[in-house]
Design an enzyme around this catalytic site. Structure first.
Site, PDB file in Angstrom:
ATOM      1  N   HIS A   1     -19.473 -69.188 -13.731  1.00 33.49           N
ATOM      2  CA  HIS A   1     -18.643 -69.451 -14.913  1.00 33.49           C
ATOM      3  C   HIS A   1     -17.556 -70.487 -14.649  1.00 33.49           C
ATOM      4  O   HIS A   1     -17.202 -71.269 -15.543  1.00 33.49           O
ATOM      5  CB  HIS A   1     -18.007 -68.137 -15.375  1.00 33.49           C
ATOM      6  CG  HIS A   1     -17.562 -68.147 -16.797  1.00 33.49           C
ATOM      7  ND1 HIS A   1     -18.436 -68.274 -17.850  1.00 33.49           N
ATOM      8  CD2 HIS A   1     -16.320 -68.050 -17.356  1.00 33.49           C
ATOM      9  CE1 HIS A   1     -17.772 -68.246 -18.991  1.00 33.49           C
ATOM     10  NE2 HIS A   1     -16.489 -68.119 -18.724  1.00 33.49           N
TER      11      HIS A   1
ATOM     12  N   ASP B   1     -24.143 -67.335 -13.881  1.00 36.87           N
ATOM     13  CA  ASP B   1     -22.920 -67.018 -14.618  1.00 36.87           C
ATOM     14  C   ASP B   1     -22.953 -65.563 -15.069  1.00 36.87           C
ATOM     15  O   ASP B   1     -23.822 -65.168 -15.845  1.00 36.87           O
ATOM     16  CB  ASP B   1     -22.807 -67.951 -15.826  1.00 36.87           C
ATOM     17  CG  ASP B   1     -21.452 -67.902 -16.502  1.00 36.87           C
ATOM     18  OD1 ASP B   1     -20.767 -66.869 -16.402  1.00 36.87           O
ATOM     19  OD2 ASP B   1     -21.084 -68.901 -17.146  1.00 36.87           O
TER      20      ASP B   1
ATOM     21  N   SER C   1     -15.901 -71.623 -21.937  1.00 29.57           N
ATOM     22  CA  SER C   1     -15.784 -70.178 -22.086  1.00 29.57           C
ATOM     23  C   SER C   1     -15.228 -69.808 -23.469  1.00 29.57           C
ATOM     24  O   SER C   1     -15.826 -70.163 -24.486  1.00 29.57           O
ATOM     25  CB  SER C   1     -14.917 -69.629 -20.949  1.00 29.57           C
ATOM     26  OG  SER C   1     -14.874 -68.224 -20.956  1.00 29.57           O
TER      27      SER C   1
END
Length: 398
Positions: A372, A343, A172
């Site tokens: 995610h 995601d 991320s």
């Protein structure tokens, strides 16, 4: 959050008087542990260090120098550095069982594993010059994490280990700061063997998460609501929610769905018996300015530095009236990318745009059901992602 507070109140009232909402499983001991304690709890060696950045931030970093399966071989090992995402911490890499956590898997595979923490989170909330109570302390976004945190941490690790290069794994926002640092700092980029990007985020033009609604709030109103210092820090009440609310029958589904609504649904792949560990260490906090930077990215659809709000302010920081764009084509570090089809934060359309700009993409795999958080917590993450990372690192070491 308000829904969880209501649930807590109901449980407190009904659960104690009528025996309702019984606990599904005992509380996991890691709930109250720090990072090194979580590591040693599973029989791995742990070392704690502090890195001081050029602008005075003191970052806690943790090391697993070797695994349980290879403790007899204490020679120099290849280095793997793992960097967490937004509102997270190094605990993300060790929150599952050893055979399900990337940090432990890499240690057992023969790597010297280091876990980073970005400024402002639970383990990186000190500065040589500013108090965390001051506005000045919180005047940062992912720009500064890329400009100061990553170079300082990587330099420290390589000096400590005597190595010339390391493997970088980002999740991320951990990929975001990698993209910035390795495209703007050629000297640093040369010290990276390979960049392993999990759920990578550069532009957020297509993201559809409910956080988008929050991001669309005007900056002045956002600051009026949340202030101008810390955003969503870890709080003792998070631990209460994790152990006394989210561990109970029916309510555990409410808690997990709160994660899925933000990050994407993959309901069968989350280890519900570890939910109290996830929630007791997350969120770990960041700055309001960092969230505002992401808000700007959502609104603009561009990958650029923080907009200070006026041409004069931008000129002071960048010597130009507008914040500069980050050019991904300048990042020549070999990169392998894994993204999820489900995601909501690293939307597949945004990832496709990213992939088209990477000049040294060596591998890409899209996992259709992944959201995610699956890249750090999914029960099948070793089979879906981690084994490939270990294999690729092994090839890169030859």
């Amino acid at each position: 959050m308000w829904l969880l507070l209501t649930a807590a109140s109901v449980i407190s009232t009904l659960g104690t008087t009528h025996g309702l909402f019984g606990k599904l499983h005992p509380t996991n001991p890691e709930v109250t542990m720090n990072i090194s304690q979580m590591i040693t709890y599973w029989g791995y060696p742990a070392e704690e260090y502090e890195v001081v950045t050029e602008d005075g931030y003191i970052l806690g970093i943790d090391r697993i120098p070797y695994g349980r399966k290879n403790s007899e071989n204490i020679g120099r090992r290849p280095v793997a550095f793992l960097q967490h995402g937004l509102l997270a911490s190094a605990t993300n890499w060790i929150s599952n069982l050893p055979n399900n956590s990337l940090a432990f898997i890499l240690a057992d595979a023969g790597y010297d594993v280091w876990l980073g923490n970005s400024r402002g989170n639970t383990w990186a909330r000190r500065n040589l010059y500013y108090s965390p109570d001051s506005v000045e302390f919180w005047a940062f976004s992912f720009d500064e994490m890329a400009k100061y945190d990553l170079p300082a941490t990587i330099d420290f690790i390589l000096k400590k280990t005597g190595q010339d290069k390391l493997h970088y794994v980002g999740h991320s926002q951990g990929t975001t700061i990698g993209f910035i640092a390795f495209s703007t700092n050629p000297k640093l980029a040369k010290r990276i063997k390979t960049f392993y990007a999990l759920a990578p985020v550069a532009t957020v033009k297509y993201t559809e998460t409910l956080l988008n609604k929050l991001m669309l709030v005007p900056s002045f109103l956002f600051k009026l609501i949340f202030g101008n210092k810390i955003f969503y820090p870890h709080h003792f009440f998070d631990q209460f929610l994790a152990t006394e609310v989210c561990s109970r029958e029916t309510v555990d589904l409410l808690c997990s769905n709160a994660l899925f609504i933000i990050c994407g649904f993959d309901t069968m792949n989350l280890n519900m018996s570890r939910l109290d560990v996830y929630l007791s260490h997350n969120p770990a906090g960041t700055s309001v300015q960092n969230v505002l930077h992401w808000s700007q990215a959502v609104k603009s659809g561009k990958f650029q530095a923080f907009d200070w709000g006026s041409p004069v302010q931008n000129m002071m920081h960048y010597h130009q009236s507008m914040p500069p764009y980050y050019n991904l084509t300048d990042m020549h570090v070999p990169i392998a990318v894994w993204n999820g089809g489900n995601d909501l934060l690293a939307d597949p359309h945004d990832v496709d745009l990213l992939l088209s700009k990477l000049p040294n993409l060596i591998y890409h795999r899209k996992i259709p059901p992944y959201n995610h958080l699956d890249f750090i917590w999914a029960m099948d993450a070793p089979q879906a992602v981690y084994n490939e990372i270990v294999s690729m690192m092994g090839t890169d070491n030859k």
